[in-house]
Motif scaffolding. Structure first.
Motif, short mmCIF file in Angstrom:
data_model
loop_
_atom_site.label_atom_id
_atom_site.label_comp_id
_atom_site.label_asym_id
_atom_site.label_seq_id
_atom_site.Cartn_x
_atom_site.Cartn_y
_atom_site.Cartn_z
N ILE A 15 8.55 44.47 59.27
CA ILE A 15 8.28 43.49 58.22
C ILE A 15 9.10 43.80 56.98
O ILE A 15 9.72 42.92 56.37
N SER A 16 9.11 45.07 56.59
CA SER A 16 9.83 45.46 55.37
C SER A 16 11.32 45.21 55.47
O SER A 16 11.96 44.73 54.52
N SER A 17 11.90 45.51 56.63
CA SER A 17 13.34 45.30 56.79
C SER A 17 13.67 43.80 56.82
O SER A 17 14.73 43.39 56.32
N ALA A 18 12.77 43.00 57.39
CA ALA A 18 13.01 41.55 57.39
C ALA A 18 12.92 40.99 55.97
O ALA A 18 13.72 40.12 55.58
N VAL A 19 11.96 41.47 55.18
CA VAL A 19 11.86 41.05 53.78
C VAL A 19 13.10 41.51 53.02
O VAL A 19 13.67 40.77 52.20
N TYR A 20 13.56 42.73 53.29
CA TYR A 20 14.76 43.28 52.66
C TYR A 20 15.97 42.40 52.99
O TYR A 20 16.80 42.10 52.12
N ALA A 21 16.07 41.98 54.24
CA ALA A 21 17.17 41.10 54.65
C ALA A 21 17.11 39.78 53.91
O ALA A 21 18.14 39.25 53.45
N GLY A 22 15.91 39.22 53.80
CA GLY A 22 15.77 37.94 53.12
C GLY A 22 16.01 38.02 51.63
O GLY A 22 16.50 37.06 51.02
N SER A 23 15.69 39.16 51.05
CA SER A 23 15.80 39.30 49.59
C SER A 23 17.19 39.72 49.14
O SER A 23 17.62 39.36 48.04
N THR A 24 17.89 40.49 49.97
CA THR A 24 19.18 41.04 49.55
C THR A 24 20.37 40.50 50.34
O THR A 24 21.50 40.54 49.85
N GLY A 25 20.14 40.05 51.56
CA GLY A 25 21.24 39.60 52.41
C GLY A 25 22.05 40.74 52.97
O GLY A 25 23.10 40.51 53.60
N SER A 26 21.58 41.99 52.78
CA SER A 26 22.34 43.15 53.24
C SER A 26 22.22 43.38 54.74
O SER A 26 23.07 44.05 55.33
N LEU A 27 21.16 42.86 55.35
CA LEU A 27 20.95 43.01 56.79
C LEU A 27 20.80 41.64 57.42
O LEU A 27 20.39 40.68 56.76
N ASN A 28 21.12 41.57 58.71
CA ASN A 28 20.98 40.33 59.47
C ASN A 28 19.64 40.33 60.18
O ASN A 28 19.37 41.22 60.99
N VAL A 29 18.80 39.34 59.88
CA VAL A 29 17.45 39.34 60.44
C VAL A 29 17.46 39.22 61.97
O VAL A 29 16.57 39.75 62.65
#
Length: 214
Positions: A41-55
């Protein structure tokens, strides 16, 4: 990013990304108590908030790790679980009859336990091991484990990504509701088992006659 602030896993996500998701989820699925759902969940939120990761890659890593980890847990439980329980199970009130009852219940409902256990914190780390201990058919396990891993990773990952920062207002109440459901469900199951244990033991003996093989 207030949802992630103060969480030790935030550093893992920032520094190791998909690898952190894969390792933590795989270890939890293999039976090691780890925050698998939290890091997903945290990494998906991180992806959505920063765009640094691909969900999509986050979900793929979590699904692959869940399926792989569960397979490890299943085969460990199948290889070493039953011999240990046959020898020492009486120390925790698991006599031969109750061990046979566990195999019977997994034979009848094992697929559902494996699938829905993926969504339940109390079962997620142990459902695969228990399936192995209770000799759930390997092909059936792999089917429901694969479906459960894909469904869990997709729902939690894409759901958290879509919710973004608002997830912090959702996770708490939902978590408490799921915990209450698990607690009351566990109590209801315990009461049912106490009331019908003798009848179920007879059914288990008829379905699995003779001594259990270690």
């Amino acid at each position: 990013m207030s949802f992630l602030q103060g969480l030790p896993i935030a550093d893992l996500i920032a520094h190791y990304g998909y690898l952190a998701v894969f390792v933590v989820v795989a270890l939890e699925s293999a039976g090691v108590p780890m925050p698998g759902e939290t890091i997903l969940i945290s990494s998906a939120v991180y992806a959505g908030s920063t765009g640094s990761l691909n969900v999509v890659l986050i979900v793929a890593a979590a699904a692959a790790a869940a399926i792989l980890g569960d397979n490890v847990g299943y085969w460990v439980g199948r290889r070493w679980g039953m011999p240990l329980l046959l020898r020492y199970g009486h120390l925790i009130a698991l006599d031969h009859g109750r061990l046979k009852l566990g195999q019977y219940l997994f034979r009848e409902h094992g697929g559902k336990i494996v699938f829905f256990g993926r969504f339940t914190a109390m079962l997620r780390a142990y459902a695969a091991v228990l399936a192995g201990v209770n000799r759930l058919d390997a092909r059936r396990f792999m089917l429901f484990n694969g479906l459960g891993g894909l469904a869990w990773a997709g729902i939690m990952g894409f759901g958290a990504y879509a919710c973004g920062r608002s997830i912090e207002h959702i996770v708490g109440p939902v978590g408490l509701a799921l915990l209450a459901f698990v607690v009351f469900g566990g109590v209801a199951l315990w009461l049912f088992m106490k009331r019908h244990e003798e009848r179920l033991l007879v059914k288990a003996e008829a379905a699995i006659p003779g001594p259990l093989a270690d």
